[in-house]
Enzyme design. Structure first.
Site, PDB file in Angstrom:
ATOM      1  N   SER A   1       0.807  -1.222   0.000  1.00  0.00           N
ATOM      2  CA  SER A   1       0.000   0.000   0.000  1.00  0.00           C
ATOM      3  C   SER A   1       0.839   1.270   0.000  1.00  0.00           C
ATOM      4  O   SER A   1       0.334   2.349  -0.282  1.00  0.00           O
ATOM      5  CB  SER A   1      -0.946   0.017   1.203  1.00  0.00           C
ATOM      6  OG  SER A   1      -0.223   0.143   2.419  1.00  0.00           O
TER       7      SER A   1
ATOM      8  N   LYS B   1       1.306   4.037   6.837  1.00  0.00           N
ATOM      9  CA  LYS B   1       0.636   4.962   5.915  1.00  0.00           C
ATOM     10  C   LYS B   1       1.296   6.334   6.030  1.00  0.00           C
ATOM     11  O   LYS B   1       2.077   6.596   6.937  1.00  0.00           O
ATOM     12  CB  LYS B   1      -0.859   5.092   6.249  1.00  0.00           C
ATOM     13  CG  LYS B   1      -1.645   3.782   6.282  1.00  0.00           C
ATOM     14  CD  LYS B   1      -1.808   3.154   4.919  1.00  0.00           C
ATOM     15  CE  LYS B   1      -2.618   1.859   5.033  1.00  0.00           C
ATOM     16  NZ  LYS B   1      -2.667   1.129   3.740  1.00  0.00           N
TER      17      LYS B   1
END
Length: 257
Positions: free
Chosen positions: A49, A90
């Site tokens: 991701s 993230k």
């Protein structure tokens, strides 16, 4: 006798310098290692991701920080029960009080109405998403989110597949996580050795700016200098002794047979 004394003096000085170099090298090497172990924690990234900044399976070094020290643009490790109660990696794109939206006419992410250039995103994407400038939009789906105070809005750098704040927009907090969920800030990819992860300049002009660089370069420098001193000091002693022995040997006379 005087020549032997000079050689002995040089030998003692050489041994002293050698021992000193080894001692200082050990302090730097062990000190740098201990400092790094206290400040940083290694993580293995489980998903793609954050590609291309960090790939699945990469080993990263993350600085232990308080959530209150996190700034926009930081890549953080956090754990939140709503997101699955497992460590995730993230990028912070919004903090408390921000309005994060995508996309503007150029396909860019905006924070409080300011369009951001994000060079860490992939340049390519699905052909249907490529704009006139040849770039994919900062998010395949449009969204708007108001970040509550004391919370962070996070996106993956692989915007087409990342399961991030956009997936949780209907949850309490509008997809954000509390600052207290942050465990560490990623400073470098240790394996493969891709080096430091810089602070994005796009966020520097926003209130609060970007976070300062971590101490990892200083720690690595201490390790390298310490290793050089240890190896150099350990090698100097035998070399100096051999040189002294050679200098102290009597030379054969010209008439010797």
């Amino acid at each position: 006798m005087s020549g032997s004394g000079r050689h002995d003096g040089r030998g003692r000085l050489g041994n002293t310098l050698s021992n000193l170099a080894v001692a200082v090298g050990c302090v730097l090497f062990l000190g740098g290692f201990a400092w790094g172990a206290v400040v940083y924690k290694p993580y293995t990234v489980p998903t793609d991701s954050m590609t291309p900044t960090v790939n699945a399976g990469d080993r990263v070094l993350a600085e232990r920080v308080d959530g209150g020290d996190v700034r926009r643009g930081d890549v953080v490790v956090f754990t939140d029960s709503v997101w699955g109660d497992v460590p995730m990696v993230k990028r912070v794109v919004g903090v408390g009080g921000d309005k994060v939206a995508c996309c503007d006419r150029g396909g860019r992410l905006t924070v409080n109405g300011k369009s951001l250039e994000e060079p860490y995103l992939r340049a390519e994407g699905a052909s249907s998403l490529i704009g006139a400038d040849g770039k994919a939009p900062a998010s395949p789906q449009a969204f708007t989110a108001d970040v509550p105070e004391g919370r962070l809005f996070l996106l993956g750098d692989e915007r087409s597949t990342s399961m991030d704040s956009r997936v949780h927009l209907e949850d309490p907090g509008h997809g954000s996580v509390p600052r207290s969920a942050v465990e560490a800030r990623v400073d470098a990819v240790a394996w493969p050795m891709n080096g430091m992860i810089g602070r994005p300049g796009a966020f520097a002009a926003l209130p609060g700016g970007v976070s300062s660089e971590g101490p990892l370069p200083l720690q690595v420098g201490a390790l390298v200098v310490g290793a050089v001193l240890i190896l150099g000091g350990a090698a100097y002693g035998p070399l100096s002794a051999r040189s002294t022995q050679r200098a102290g040997r009597p030379k054969a006379s010209a008439g010797a047979r």
